[in-house]
Design an enzyme around this catalytic site. Structure first.
Site, mmCIF file in Angstrom:
data_model
loop_
_atom_site.group_PDB
_atom_site.id
_atom_site.type_symbol
_atom_site.label_atom_id
_atom_site.label_comp_id
_atom_site.label_asym_id
_atom_site.label_seq_id
_atom_site.Cartn_x
_atom_site.Cartn_y
_atom_site.Cartn_z
ATOM 1 N N LYS A 154 0.746 -1.241 -0.236
ATOM 2 C CA LYS A 154 -0.074 -0.040 -0.159
ATOM 3 C C LYS A 154 0.757 1.315 -0.052
ATOM 4 C CE LYS A 154 -1.212 2.057 3.570
ATOM 5 N NZ LYS A 154 -1.577 2.724 4.793
ATOM 6 N N ASN A 155 1.851 1.365 0.981
ATOM 7 C CA ASN A 155 2.720 2.545 0.991
ATOM 8 C C ASN A 155 3.490 2.750 -0.308
ATOM 9 O OD1 ASN A 155 1.470 2.756 3.567
ATOM 10 N ND2 ASN A 155 3.538 2.303 4.596
ATOM 11 N N ARG B 27 -4.848 10.457 5.079
ATOM 12 C CA ARG B 27 -4.081 11.425 5.675
ATOM 13 C C ARG B 27 -2.931 11.528 4.552
ATOM 14 N NH1 ARG B 27 1.122 12.646 6.945
ATOM 15 N NH2 ARG B 27 1.349 14.083 8.090
ATOM 16 N N CYS C 113 -4.112 11.986 13.327
ATOM 17 C CA CYS C 113 -4.600 10.713 13.292
ATOM 18 C C CYS C 113 -4.326 9.953 14.221
ATOM 19 C CB CYS C 113 -4.055 9.947 11.825
ATOM 20 S SG CYS C 113 -2.535 9.746 12.279
ATOM 21 N N PRO D 41 2.739 16.122 11.622
ATOM 22 C CA PRO D 41 2.886 17.490 11.194
ATOM 23 C C PRO D 41 3.515 17.204 9.599
ATOM 24 C CG PRO D 41 4.590 16.953 12.589
ATOM 25 C CD PRO D 41 3.395 15.845 12.777
ATOM 26 N N ILE D 42 3.305 18.202 8.675
ATOM 27 C CA ILE D 42 4.088 18.356 7.371
ATOM 28 C C ILE D 42 5.180 19.313 7.409
ATOM 29 C CG2 ILE D 42 2.187 17.061 6.349
ATOM 30 C CD1 ILE D 42 1.210 19.927 5.298
ATOM 31 N N ASP D 43 5.592 19.792 8.136
ATOM 32 C CA ASP D 43 6.388 20.988 8.186
ATOM 33 C C ASP D 43 7.606 20.779 7.267
ATOM 34 O OD1 ASP D 43 6.845 19.044 10.196
ATOM 35 O OD2 ASP D 43 8.771 20.248 10.869
ATOM 36 N N ASP E 97 5.486 0.157 12.117
ATOM 37 C CA ASP E 97 4.253 -0.559 11.681
ATOM 38 C C ASP E 97 4.223 -1.618 12.186
ATOM 39 O OD1 ASP E 97 3.429 2.095 10.486
ATOM 40 O OD2 ASP E 97 4.090 1.256 8.418
ATOM 41 N N ILE F 199 9.210 6.610 16.377
ATOM 42 C CA ILE F 199 8.854 7.546 15.309
ATOM 43 C C ILE F 199 7.430 8.101 15.616
ATOM 44 C CG2 ILE F 199 8.312 7.132 12.918
ATOM 45 C CD1 ILE F 199 11.134 6.250 13.434
HETATM 46 C C1 UD1 Z 1 4.875 6.536 6.470
HETATM 47 C C2 UD1 Z 1 4.213 5.423 6.153
HETATM 48 C C3 UD1 Z 1 3.609 4.789 7.452
HETATM 49 C C4 UD1 Z 1 5.106 4.641 8.525
HETATM 50 C C5 UD1 Z 1 5.820 5.810 8.519
HETATM 51 C C6 UD1 Z 1 6.971 5.456 9.072
HETATM 52 C C7 UD1 Z 1 3.160 5.671 4.179
HETATM 53 C C8 UD1 Z 1 1.771 6.165 3.323
HETATM 54 N N1 UD1 Z 1 2.997 5.559 5.478
HETATM 55 O O1 UD1 Z 1 4.124 7.754 6.831
HETATM 56 O O2 UD1 Z 1 3.044 3.534 7.475
HETATM 57 O O3 UD1 Z 1 4.378 4.201 9.619
HETATM 58 O O4 UD1 Z 1 6.207 6.126 7.189
HETATM 59 O O5 UD1 Z 1 7.982 4.382 8.618
HETATM 60 O O6 UD1 Z 1 3.995 5.689 3.396
HETATM 61 N N2 UD1 Z 1 7.330 14.121 10.464
HETATM 62 C C9 UD1 Z 1 7.452 15.539 11.164
HETATM 63 N N3 UD1 Z 1 7.359 16.516 10.028
HETATM 64 C C10 UD1 Z 1 6.859 16.174 8.809
HETATM 65 C C11 UD1 Z 1 6.783 14.773 8.268
HETATM 66 C C12 UD1 Z 1 7.086 13.982 9.411
HETATM 67 O O7 UD1 Z 1 7.798 15.931 12.173
HETATM 68 O O8 UD1 Z 1 6.820 17.057 7.734
HETATM 69 C C13 UD1 Z 1 7.378 13.298 11.846
HETATM 70 C C14 UD1 Z 1 6.203 12.485 11.918
HETATM 71 O O9 UD1 Z 1 5.227 13.153 12.697
HETATM 72 C C15 UD1 Z 1 6.509 11.016 12.512
HETATM 73 C C16 UD1 Z 1 7.840 10.760 11.929
HETATM 74 O O10 UD1 Z 1 8.467 12.289 11.238
HETATM 75 O O11 UD1 Z 1 6.747 11.383 13.964
HETATM 76 C C17 UD1 Z 1 7.763 9.805 10.522
HETATM 77 O O12 UD1 Z 1 6.820 10.196 9.836
HETATM 78 P P1 UD1 Z 1 7.129 9.970 8.386
HETATM 79 O O13 UD1 Z 1 8.349 9.202 7.721
HETATM 80 O O14 UD1 Z 1 6.955 11.153 7.261
HETATM 81 O O15 UD1 Z 1 5.733 9.069 8.096
HETATM 82 P P2 UD1 Z 1 4.717 9.049 6.969
HETATM 83 O O16 UD1 Z 1 5.248 9.413 5.579
HETATM 84 O O17 UD1 Z 1 3.647 9.895 7.309
#
Ligand code: UD1
Length: 345
Positions: free
Chosen positions: A22-23, A92, A116, A122-124, A306, A328
Site C-alpha cells: 500500500k505504501n 492522511r 490521526c 505534521p508536514i513541516d 508499523d 517514530i
Molecule cells: C509513512 C508510512 C507509515 C509509516 C511511516 C514511518 C505511508 C503512506 N505511510 O508515513 O505507514 O508508519 O512512514 O515508517 O507510506 N514528521 C514531522 N514533520 C514532517 C513529516 C514527518 O515531524 O513534515 C514526523 C512524523 O510526525 C513522525 C515521523 O516524522 O513522527 C515519521 O513520519 P514519516 O516518515 O513522514 O511517516 P509518513 O510518511 O507519514
C-alpha cells in the site's frame, strides 16, 4: 466491514500470498498523474486508501480503470489542481499528491491533513522542502494554496529527520524541476526505491533512492510506463506474527525477504524459525514464544514502527517481560490498552 469475529486457540497452518505494498502504491498513483499517457500499475492492493487515491485522480480529471490488481491511469484529461476536503480527510497520506499536482499543473489547493490515531502528523518538512524548490505556499484557515512560477528549481535539501512522506514529495516535485536536487538524510524505505523505480521508468533521472543521499536530475517531462508494485512488507510481517501467536507454521508467498529481514531477529529471539527461499518464507513457531529483550522502532533499515503492535501482541503470549520503545510516532501505543482489556499484563 464493521466487525471481525475471531475464535481463538487455532494453530494457523498452510500457505498465504502477500499483496502489493500500500505504501508504494499510494505515492506511485500520485506520480502517475505526472506521466503523460496511460500508466499501468500492477499488483496494486484493493484497499480503501487505494480507492481514495483513485477518487482523487478522477477528481483531477484523470481517467482511471481498475481490473483486479491492475490499475490504468490516463492523465490526458488532467484539468484540476485541488483536492476537496472530504477526499483529503479520507486518507492522511493524500499529502503526497501535493508535490505531484503542483509540479505538473503549476498550482495545488488542498486542506491541511489533520492528526490521526498515531498522534499529530505534521508536514513541516514537506512544506519546507517544497519551498526550497521554489514553490510558493500559503497556509490559511486549514488550507494550503501552492503556486509554481515557471518550473521548480533543483537545490540541496537536508532533512532533519528521514521522513518517508517528505522524501516522496521531494522526489515527485524534483523529478521535473530545473537542475539537480540532492536530498541529504533521505528516508531509505523500500517504498522510496519503488517510487523512484516508477519515476525512472517514466523518464526521470534519480540515483541513490534507498540510500541516505538521493540525487535527482530534473527532466522536462515524464511519460507513462508499466510498473509492478513491490510486495507489502508490513502484510508479510502480519502473517508472520499470526503464525507466531498461534504456534503455527505458515508458508508466506510472493514476498521480498530482504525488505522484511529487519524484523527477523526479533522473531528468532522469540523462538520462531524462519526459512527463506527466493520469494517465499516458512515461519515455524514454537508452542510457547519467548520474550524479546527490546523492540526499538527506527527508520528503515531499523525495526519498522508499523510492526511494533504485531510484536507487542506476540509479547503478550510469550514467557517473560519484553520492552518496547517507540521512536517514530508519539502515540503509537493505543493497542496496549486494548491488549490489557484482553488480559495482557
Ligand atoms: C509513512 C508510512 C507509515 C509509516 C511511516 C514511518 C505511508 C503512506 N505511510 O508515513 O505507514 O508508519 O512512514 O515508517 O507510506 N514528521 C514531522 N514533520 C514532517 C513529516 C514527518 O515531524 O513534515 C514526523 C512524523 O510526525 C513522525 C515521523 O516524522 O513522527 C515519521 O513520519 P514519516 O516518515 O513522514 O511517516 P509518513 O510518511 O507519514
Amino acid at each position: 466491514m464493521s466487525k471481525l469475529f475471531i475464535e481463538g486457540c487455532h494453530r494457523l497452518n498452510g500457505a498465504v500470498a502477500v499483496h502489493g505494498a500500500k505504501n508504494s502504491a499510494l505515492p506511485i498513483l500520485a506520480a502517475a498523474l505526472m506521466a503523460d499517457g496511460v500508466s499501468e500499475l500492477q499488483n496494486c492492493p484493493g484497499l480503501s486508501d487505494v480507492d481514495a487515491s483513485v477518487a482523487i485522480l478522477r477528481h483531477l480529471g484523470c481517467r482511471v480503470e481498475r481490473e483486479g490488481h491492475r490499475i490504468l491511469v490516463d492523465n490526458t484529461g488532467l484539468s484540476g489542481s485541488d483536492i476537496p476536503d472530504d477526499l483529503m480527510r479520507e486518507m492522511r497520506s493524500s499529502i503526497v499528491f501535493l508535490g505531484a499536482i503542483a509540479a505538473k499543473t503549476g498550482a495545488a489547493v488542498l486542506s491541511f491533513p489533520g492528526g490521526c490515531e498515531l498522534g499529530p502528523r505534521p508536514i513541516d518538512l514537506h512544506l519546507a522542502a517544497l519551498r526550497q524548490l521554489g514553490m510558493a505556499i500559503e497556509e490559511e484557515r486549514g488550507q494550503l494554496r501552492c503556486r509554481v512560477r515557471g518550473r521548480l528549481k533543483g537545490c540541496k535539501i537536508p532533512l532533519s529527520f528521514p521522513s518517508v512522506g517528505a522524501t516522496e514529495n521531494i522526489l515527485l516535485a524534483a523529478a521535473t524541476a530545473e537542475g539537480t536536487t540532492t536530498i541529504l538524510n533521505a528516508a531509505r524505505e523500500p517504498e522510496i526505491e519503488d517510487l523512484a523505480a516508477f519515476l525512472n521508468s517514466s523518464g526521470a533521472r534519480i540515483r541513490g533512492a534507498g540510500e541516505g543521499t538521493v540525487v535527482i536530475e530534473g527532466v522536462d517531462r515524464l511519460s507513462a510506463c508499466c510498473h509492478r508494485v513491490i510486495p507489502d512488507r508490513i502484510e508479510t510481517a502480519t502473517y508472520m506474527a499470526a503464525a507466531a501467536v498461534t504456534g503455527g507454521s505458515l508458508v508466506i508467498k510472493d514476498v521480498e525477504p530482504a525488505h522484511v529481514a529487519t524484523v527477523f531477529p526479533a522473531f528468532e529471539e522469540m523462538g520462531c524459525q524462519i526459512d527463506v527461499w527466493k520469494n517465499e518464507l516458512l515461519v515455524s513457531a514454537p508452542a510457547r514464544l519467548r520474550r524479546v529483550r527490546s523492540v526499538r522502532t527506527m527508520p528503515y533499515p531499523g525495526f519498522p514502527t508499523d510492526c511494533q503492535a504485531l510484536l507487542m501482541a506476540m509479547a503478550c503470549v510469550a514467557d517473560g517481560t519484553s520492552v518496547f520503545i517507540e521512536n517514530i510516532f508519539e502515540s503509537r501505543y493505543k493497542h496496549a490498552g486494548e491488549l490489557m482489556r484482553l488480559g495482557a499484563k
